[in-house]
Design a protein around this motif. Structure first.
Motif, short mmCIF file in Angstrom:
data_model
loop_
_atom_site.label_atom_id
_atom_site.label_comp_id
_atom_site.label_asym_id
_atom_site.label_seq_id
_atom_site.Cartn_x
_atom_site.Cartn_y
_atom_site.Cartn_z
N GLU A 131 -51.23 37.83 16.61
CA GLU A 131 -50.90 39.24 16.83
C GLU A 131 -49.44 39.40 17.25
OE1 GLU A 131 -51.80 43.27 16.67
OE2 GLU A 131 -52.92 41.50 15.99
N ALA A 132 -48.93 38.46 18.04
CA ALA A 132 -47.53 38.51 18.45
C ALA A 132 -46.60 38.40 17.24
CB ALA A 132 -47.23 37.38 19.44
N ALA A 133 -47.03 37.64 16.22
CA ALA A 133 -46.21 37.44 15.02
C ALA A 133 -45.95 38.74 14.27
CB ALA A 133 -46.87 36.42 14.10
N ARG A 134 -46.74 39.78 14.53
CA ARG A 134 -46.51 41.08 13.90
C ARG A 134 -45.29 41.78 14.48
NH1 ARG A 134 -50.02 44.90 14.86
NH2 ARG A 134 -49.43 45.96 12.94
N TRP A 135 -44.78 41.25 15.61
CA TRP A 135 -43.69 41.93 16.30
C TRP A 135 -42.49 41.02 16.60
CZ3 TRP A 135 -44.38 47.02 16.34
CH2 TRP A 135 -45.69 47.49 16.23
N VAL A 136 -42.74 39.75 16.84
CA VAL A 136 -41.66 38.85 17.25
C VAL A 136 -41.73 37.56 16.45
CG1 VAL A 136 -40.60 37.63 19.18
CG2 VAL A 136 -41.74 39.83 19.59
N ALA A 137 -40.59 37.17 15.89
CA ALA A 137 -40.51 35.94 15.10
C ALA A 137 -40.22 34.74 15.99
CB ALA A 137 -39.43 36.07 14.03
N THR A 138 -40.40 33.57 15.45
CA THR A 138 -40.02 32.35 16.17
C THR A 138 -38.49 32.21 16.12
OG1 THR A 138 -40.08 30.94 14.20
CG2 THR A 138 -42.16 31.25 15.41
N PRO A 139 -37.93 31.41 17.02
CA PRO A 139 -36.47 31.19 16.97
C PRO A 139 -36.01 30.62 15.63
CG PRO A 139 -37.35 30.43 19.06
CD PRO A 139 -38.54 30.76 18.19
N GLU A 140 -36.87 29.82 14.99
CA GLU A 140 -36.50 29.20 13.71
C GLU A 140 -36.47 30.20 12.55
OE1 GLU A 140 -37.90 26.46 16.63
OE2 GLU A 140 -39.02 28.13 15.72
N THR A 141 -37.22 31.29 12.65
CA THR A 141 -37.30 32.23 11.53
C THR A 141 -36.67 33.58 11.82
OG1 THR A 141 -39.48 33.03 12.26
CG2 THR A 141 -39.44 31.17 10.72
N SER A 142 -36.30 33.84 13.06
CA SER A 142 -35.82 35.16 13.45
C SER A 142 -34.49 35.53 12.81
CB SER A 142 -35.67 35.24 14.97
OG SER A 142 -35.04 36.44 15.35
N ALA A 143 -34.45 36.71 12.19
CA ALA A 143 -33.19 37.23 11.65
C ALA A 143 -32.24 37.60 12.79
CB ALA A 143 -33.47 38.44 10.76
N HIS A 144 -32.78 37.90 13.96
CA HIS A 144 -31.92 38.20 15.11
C HIS A 144 -31.15 36.95 15.54
CE1 HIS A 144 -33.02 42.36 16.13
NE2 HIS A 144 -34.25 42.05 15.75
N VAL A 145 -31.82 35.82 15.59
CA VAL A 145 -31.15 34.58 15.98
C VAL A 145 -30.05 34.23 14.98
CG1 VAL A 145 -31.47 32.09 16.31
CG2 VAL A 145 -33.12 33.71 17.29
N ALA A 146 -30.29 34.53 13.72
CA ALA A 146 -29.29 34.27 12.68
C ALA A 146 -28.16 35.31 12.69
CB ALA A 146 -29.96 34.26 11.30
N GLY A 147 -28.31 36.36 13.51
CA GLY A 147 -27.30 37.42 13.54
C GLY A 147 -27.40 38.36 12.36
N GLU A 148 -28.56 38.39 11.72
CA GLU A 148 -28.72 39.17 10.49
C GLU A 148 -29.63 40.38 10.66
OE1 GLU A 148 -30.09 36.22 7.77
OE2 GLU A 148 -28.11 35.26 7.60
N ALA A 149 -29.91 40.78 11.90
CA ALA A 149 -30.76 41.94 12.14
C ALA A 149 -30.29 42.67 13.38
CB ALA A 149 -32.22 41.51 12.30
N VAL A 150 -30.55 43.97 13.39
CA VAL A 150 -30.18 44.79 14.53
C VAL A 150 -31.26 45.84 14.74
CG1 VAL A 150 -28.82 46.41 13.13
CG2 VAL A 150 -28.32 46.17 15.56
N ASP A 151 -31.55 46.13 16.00
CA ASP A 151 -32.50 47.19 16.34
C ASP A 151 -31.69 48.39 16.83
OD1 ASP A 151 -34.47 45.39 15.73
OD2 ASP A 151 -35.02 44.98 17.81
N ILE A 152 -31.87 49.52 16.18
CA ILE A 152 -31.08 50.72 16.45
C ILE A 152 -31.90 51.76 17.20
CG2 ILE A 152 -29.92 52.69 15.34
CD1 ILE A 152 -28.26 50.15 15.21
N GLY A 153 -31.27 52.45 18.12
CA GLY A 153 -31.91 53.53 18.86
C GLY A 153 -30.86 54.56 19.23
N PRO A 154 -31.26 55.66 19.84
CA PRO A 154 -32.63 56.10 20.09
C PRO A 154 -33.33 56.50 18.79
CG PRO A 154 -31.10 57.82 20.69
CD PRO A 154 -30.27 56.63 20.32
N PRO A 155 -34.56 57.01 18.85
CA PRO A 155 -35.28 57.34 17.61
C PRO A 155 -34.52 58.25 16.65
CG PRO A 155 -36.80 57.39 19.45
CD PRO A 155 -35.43 57.17 20.05
N ALA A 156 -33.77 59.20 17.17
CA ALA A 156 -33.01 60.10 16.28
C ALA A 156 -31.96 59.32 15.50
CB ALA A 156 -32.36 61.22 17.09
N SER A 157 -31.37 58.31 16.12
CA SER A 157 -30.36 57.49 15.45
C SER A 157 -31.01 56.61 14.39
CB SER A 157 -29.64 56.62 16.48
OG SER A 157 -29.01 57.43 17.44
N ALA A 158 -32.16 56.00 14.73
CA ALA A 158 -32.88 55.19 13.75
C ALA A 158 -33.33 56.04 12.58
CB ALA A 158 -34.07 54.51 14.41
#
Length: 203
Positions: free
Chosen positions: A127-154
């Motif tokens: 269930e956690a895998a639906r929300w958070v990747a492992t360090p080996e697979t995470s696009a965040h760790v690779a610097g290739e993903a960003v989470d944008i907020g607040p909701p109006a901005s996203a």
């Protein structure tokens, strides 16, 4: 009989001076407390310190935007992604929208902490895998993903991001964006239901 110096008369009762002083002090303390609370409410919120892993590992202070080079979560993003984000950020600003970064680059250690927290929160690794990747697979760790907020901005980026090659990747994460340069001409690809459906997460 109480003296005039320690009491005052009101209809049907005698109130000791000590009680009057207590009431004044209590009212004063409440006023000071309210003022302090109001001041604290205006202060920037510090990022949560996860096991001593703070900003240097990817934690993001409140109010950080795509233009903040001093914050590693922004500065350590893939240069092409960051460039696209800043072009989009300039266009968003012209429309009165600020693109804030809730999460960007993360260290493997920080990602591991997030994953452990997700397992605890959701009750299982699956269930956690639906929300958070492992360090080996995470696009965040690779610097290739960003989470944008607040909701109006996203929401603004969801509507206009393809013009800059920025795409939502997961249906369950309206804040998560990655660079897809082909989207400028062909539009964003279909979204995965969640990260557990992303083939990259099965490496």
């Amino acid at each position: 009989m109480p003296s005039r110096e320690t009491t005052r008369r009101i209809p049907g009762a005698v109130v000791p001076a000590a009680r009057r002083i207590h009431g004044v002090l209590l009212a004063g303390l409440r006023a000071v407390g309210a003022k302090i609370a109001g001041t604290l409410g205006r202060r920037p919120v510090r990022p949560r310190d996860r096991g001593g892993l703070g900003v240097a590992h990817g934690a993001v202070p409140a109010g950080v935007t795509v233009f903040d080079d001093a914050v590693p979560a922004v500065a350590r993003l893939d240069p092409a992604l960051l460039s696209a984000l800043r072009r989009a950020g300039a266009a968003a600003a012209a429309a009165g929208i600020e693109l804030r970064v809730n999460s960007g680059w993360r260290s493997p250690e920080y990602q591991s902490v997030l994953l452990r927290e997700a397992v605890t929160k959701y009750g299982s690794e699956a269930e956690a895998a639906r929300w958070v990747a492992t360090p080996e697979t995470s696009a965040h760790v690779a610097g290739e993903a960003v989470d944008i907020g607040p909701p109006a901005s996203a929401s603004w980026l969801s509507e206009h991001g393809a013009e800059y090659g920025l795409c939502r990747i997961y249906r369950n994460e309206p804040w998560h964006y990655e660079l897809r340069p082909e989207a400028i001409e062909h539009g964003c690809p279909p979204r995965y239901a969640d990260p557990s459906h992303d083939p990259r997460m099965r490496r």
